[in-house]
Design an enzyme around this catalytic site. Sequence first.
Site, PDB file in Angstrom:
ATOM      1  N   GLY A 209      30.124  73.950  43.793  1.00  0.00           N
ATOM      2  CA  GLY A 209      29.913  72.502  43.954  1.00  0.00           C
ATOM      3  C   GLY A 209      30.769  71.966  45.077  1.00  0.00           C
ATOM      4  N   ASN A 210      30.941  70.652  45.119  1.00  0.00           N
ATOM      5  CA  ASN A 210      31.828  70.051  46.129  1.00  0.00           C
ATOM      6  C   ASN A 210      32.460  68.785  45.548  1.00  0.00           C
ATOM      7  OD1 ASN A 210      30.109  67.652  46.904  1.00  0.00           O
ATOM      8  ND2 ASN A 210      28.677  69.322  47.343  1.00  0.00           N
ATOM      9  N   TYR A 211      33.246  68.110  46.357  1.00  0.00           N
ATOM     10  CA  TYR A 211      34.086  67.015  45.841  1.00  0.00           C
ATOM     11  C   TYR A 211      33.399  65.647  45.787  1.00  0.00           C
ATOM     12  CZ  TYR A 211      37.925  70.288  46.654  1.00  0.00           C
ATOM     13  OH  TYR A 211      38.751  71.369  46.631  1.00  0.00           O
ATOM     14  N   ALA A 277      25.808  65.082  48.848  1.00  0.00           N
ATOM     15  CA  ALA A 277      26.391  66.279  49.455  1.00  0.00           C
ATOM     16  C   ALA A 277      25.708  67.468  48.784  1.00  0.00           C
ATOM     17  CB  ALA A 277      27.903  66.288  49.242  1.00  0.00           C
TER      18      ALA A 277
END
Length: 405
Positions: A209-211, A277
């Site tokens: 995943g990402n932030y 994102a």
Amino acid sequence: MTLQGKKIVLGITGSIAAYKAAYLCRALIKKGAEVQAVITPAGKEFITPVTLSALTHKPVVGEFFTANDGTWHSHVDLGLWADLMLIAPATATSIGKMANGIADNMLVTTYLSMKAPVFVAPAMDLDMYAHPSTQANLDKLKSYGNRIIEPATGFLASALEGKGRMEEPDAIVEVIEAFFENRNQLTKKKILITAGPTYEKLDPVRYIGNYSSGKMGFALAEVCAEKGADVILVSGPVQSKVHHPRIRRIDVESADEMYETAMKHFPQMNVAILSAAVADYKPAQFSVNKLKRNDKEALTLNLVANPDIAASLGKIKRENQLLCGFALETENEFSNAEGKLKKKNLDFIVLNSLRDEGAGFQLDTNKISIIAANGEKTDFPVKSKKEVAEDIVNAVLSCQTGKVD
Ligand code: PMT
């Protein structure tokens, strides 16, 4: 007469700034508004109902019943009557009651019954304002879709100086005027917004995943809905919340799910703004069982490309649709963003760089540049994500293609 015919419920609570409510009443009425004052018991200690009723030409609502004849004052009727509710000044106590549904006075019951947009202008001492409990309650109000008119910094009744002074009545009236002026700009427009990260599952307990927190996309959804658009907000897994009757939120987890949902809805949309994102890659295989640790060998993951949602929408985009993407960069910002703009067939792209202070993931602020299809670049300073969303929506509105008229 910018507020001609607008019905405004003005809520007044027990703060020294209540004296400014008289000026506020006059300023709203001068602009053409019809004002109904609603006051808390503590509010009456600071300004008398006689003053307010003389200015508004209406009896002030402060009690559930009129004591001598038992007349019932209906908060429900006020909730239906108003075009807007403004609580100014709003004390920490009233903000706390509103945030938590403690309906022990006429003002809070009216607030809870309110169908119209609500604006809150806090007024209190600087330490009370900064206290985590006050801030948490204000965050709750924001999550209900209420707008906070931030207090100013300056001299306070406590003789201290800091943030907590109720915003000046003229500035509050300007906010209200701007709200009514802007709110129909996107009426009848359908807008698709993607927000947040995607999670690409590795096994039952892990993902790539990402932030992304979703804050940027949720702010866009809120601004579009406030301007009258019907919004479909396709969100990856986030904690962010948004409440607006014109926002339909669809939660997804993976890039594949986001792709399916965006492709399904885009043909019915006027505009799409892609702030999510999205993971560019996902694990080639999903392990049904938890991957086991092997101390002797390194673990190699095979990744395969996810669909590019922006590029796919760019391929099916009709002449009368507008497509706006984001570019999150860490180097060669302008050329990378321009490349994405062309490759994905976008009408404009919003560049944000992780090299800029105040920009990017999770923050309440962002710093953007908007790059138009002809390569023209407009830079903006660091602003709150809500203000950044306003700038992006203004770019949508003024997009030279005239697609959004
Ligand atoms: O959510 P926050 O914490 O508030 O943070 C906001 C943000 C930093 C995530 C946001 O401002 C932002 O920059 N979003 C885009 C992030 C991104 O993935 O950028 P990109 O340069 O990798 O992608 C370019 C564009 O293609 C984006 O519009 C993206 O949504 C889209 N894309 C990317 C990959 C993919 N497979 N499909 C896509 O649609």
